[in-house]
Design a protein around this motif. Structure first.
Motif, short mmCIF file in Angstrom:
data_model
loop_
_atom_site.label_atom_id
_atom_site.label_comp_id
_atom_site.label_asym_id
_atom_site.label_seq_id
_atom_site.Cartn_x
_atom_site.Cartn_y
_atom_site.Cartn_z
N LYS A 121 0.88 -1.17 0.00
CA LYS A 121 0.00 0.00 0.00
C LYS A 121 0.91 1.21 0.00
CE LYS A 121 -4.40 -1.04 1.82
NZ LYS A 121 -5.15 -1.65 2.86
N VAL A 122 0.59 2.22 -0.81
CA VAL A 122 1.46 3.40 -0.85
C VAL A 122 1.39 4.10 0.51
CG1 VAL A 122 1.85 5.66 -1.91
CG2 VAL A 122 1.23 3.70 -3.33
N ASP A 123 2.54 4.27 1.12
CA ASP A 123 2.64 4.91 2.43
C ASP A 123 2.90 6.41 2.25
OD1 ASP A 123 3.24 4.71 5.44
OD2 ASP A 123 5.06 5.64 4.65
N ARG A 124 3.75 6.72 1.29
CA ARG A 124 4.17 8.10 1.08
C ARG A 124 4.76 8.27 -0.32
NH1 ARG A 124 6.20 10.03 6.79
NH2 ARG A 124 4.60 8.50 7.25
N ARG A 125 4.69 9.48 -0.84
CA ARG A 125 5.36 9.81 -2.10
C ARG A 125 6.29 10.97 -1.84
NH1 ARG A 125 0.28 8.40 -3.85
NH2 ARG A 125 0.29 6.97 -5.61
N HIS A 126 7.49 10.91 -2.38
CA HIS A 126 8.44 12.01 -2.24
C HIS A 126 8.87 12.45 -3.63
CE1 HIS A 126 8.96 11.21 2.08
NE2 HIS A 126 8.96 9.94 1.75
N ASP A 127 8.75 13.74 -3.88
CA ASP A 127 9.24 14.28 -5.13
C ASP A 127 10.77 14.29 -5.06
OD1 ASP A 127 8.39 15.56 -7.62
OD2 ASP A 127 9.60 17.22 -6.85
N ALA A 128 11.44 13.77 -6.07
CA ALA A 128 12.90 13.69 -6.03
C ALA A 128 13.46 13.93 -7.42
CB ALA A 128 13.34 12.34 -5.48
N GLY A 129 13.70 15.19 -7.77
CA GLY A 129 14.27 15.51 -9.07
C GLY A 129 13.37 15.03 -10.19
N ASP A 130 13.96 14.23 -11.11
CA ASP A 130 13.15 13.75 -12.23
C ASP A 130 12.44 12.43 -11.91
OD1 ASP A 130 15.37 12.15 -12.28
OD2 ASP A 130 16.11 12.84 -14.23
N HIS A 131 12.49 12.00 -10.66
CA HIS A 131 11.80 10.79 -10.22
C HIS A 131 10.86 11.10 -9.05
CE1 HIS A 131 14.72 8.76 -12.68
NE2 HIS A 131 14.30 7.56 -12.33
N VAL A 132 9.97 10.19 -8.78
CA VAL A 132 9.18 10.23 -7.54
C VAL A 132 9.51 8.96 -6.77
CG1 VAL A 132 6.84 9.97 -6.61
CG2 VAL A 132 7.32 11.76 -8.27
N ILE A 133 9.79 9.12 -5.49
CA ILE A 133 10.05 7.96 -4.63
C ILE A 133 8.71 7.50 -4.07
CG2 ILE A 133 11.23 7.12 -2.57
CD1 ILE A 133 13.18 9.54 -2.93
N LEU A 134 8.38 6.25 -4.33
CA LEU A 134 7.15 5.67 -3.77
C LEU A 134 7.55 4.77 -2.62
CD1 LEU A 134 4.89 4.35 -6.69
CD2 LEU A 134 4.42 6.19 -5.09
N VAL A 135 7.10 5.12 -1.43
CA VAL A 135 7.35 4.26 -0.27
C VAL A 135 6.09 3.42 -0.07
CG1 VAL A 135 7.88 4.18 2.19
CG2 VAL A 135 8.87 5.98 0.75
N GLY A 136 6.27 2.11 0.02
CA GLY A 136 5.12 1.23 0.17
C GLY A 136 5.21 0.39 1.43
N GLU A 137 4.07 0.24 2.09
CA GLU A 137 4.02 -0.68 3.23
C GLU A 137 3.66 -2.07 2.69
OE1 GLU A 137 1.75 0.42 6.64
OE2 GLU A 137 2.20 -1.51 7.60
N VAL A 138 4.47 -3.04 3.03
CA VAL A 138 4.25 -4.39 2.51
C VAL A 138 3.04 -5.01 3.22
CG1 VAL A 138 5.25 -6.71 2.25
CG2 VAL A 138 6.69 -4.67 1.95
N VAL A 139 2.03 -5.37 2.42
CA VAL A 139 0.81 -5.94 3.00
C VAL A 139 0.65 -7.41 2.63
CG1 VAL A 139 -0.47 -3.79 3.26
CG2 VAL A 139 -0.52 -4.97 1.06
N ASP A 140 1.46 -7.87 1.67
CA ASP A 140 1.47 -9.30 1.33
C ASP A 140 2.81 -9.61 0.69
OD1 ASP A 140 0.48 -11.83 1.28
OD2 ASP A 140 -1.27 -11.36 0.04
#
Ligand code: FMN
Length: 158
Positions: free
Chosen positions: A115-134
């Motif tokens: 499940k997406v926990d957080r998004r961080h804008d990072a230059g030309d990328h976006v960091i997607l932090v996900g909580e592992v649910v399975d």
């Protein structure tokens, strides 16, 4: 600078994974990533970095869930297909639907669904932090490795 930076980072070996997510119609989207790593044990968090220029970026930018399939050494063709914006990525089989409705590589070395926990804008990328649910652990085997812009095998891992 950018070319030197690429050259420097090419010296760092990584595993190779396919990150997938589904749009509002349930259609799968995905790309090859090496920017996958674990972030936290409690809670279990992972991250991937998705380029804003990727065709699939808009779907990752709004999704609430994504999955990551860790590739085996025999998955090089799949990794190349998912690194090609023009490819018919899911057309040739090799994927399974999970009970959560995600789409993952059939018999990947391991998969996590997040499940997406957080998004961080990072230059030309976006960091997607996900909580592992399975998560799913398949048969052991050698991973696909990416080093110096080439795929490699890590046969001692088998
Ligand atoms: C080994 C390897 C690792 C990659 N890692 C990433 C990554 O971590 N993040 C990313 O945005 N693109 C990465 N790419 C590039 C994307 O897979 C590629 O640009 C893809 O086609 C982008 O998605 P699209 O097909 O929807 O445009 C990687 C490519 C390769 C071959």
């Amino acid at each position: 600078m950018a070319d030197d930076f690429k050259e420097v980072m090419a010296r760092f070996p990584t595993g190779v994974a396919i990150a997938t997510t589904c749009d509002e119609d349930g259609d799968p989207h995905g790309l090859t990533v090496s920017s996958f790593c674990s972030v936290s044990l409690e809670p279990p968090l992972v991250l991937i970095c998705v380029a804003k220029s990727a065709k699939c970026f808009p779907v990752f930018a709004r999704t609430g869930e994504f999955a990551v399939s860790m590739l085996r050494e025999r998955h090089v063709e799949l990794a190349l297909r998912f690194a090609n914006s023009k490819a018919r990525k899911f057309g040739d089989g090799g994927f399974v639907r999970t009970s959560r409705g995600g789409v993952v590589v059939d018999n990947a070395l391991a998969t996590v669904e997040c499940k997406v926990d957080r998004r961080h804008d990072a230059g030309d990328h976006v960091i997607l932090v996900g909580e592992v649910v399975d998560q799913l652990l398949s048969d052991a085997g050698g991973p696909a490795v990416y080093f110096n812009r080439k795929f490699a095998a890590l046969s001692s891992a088998q």
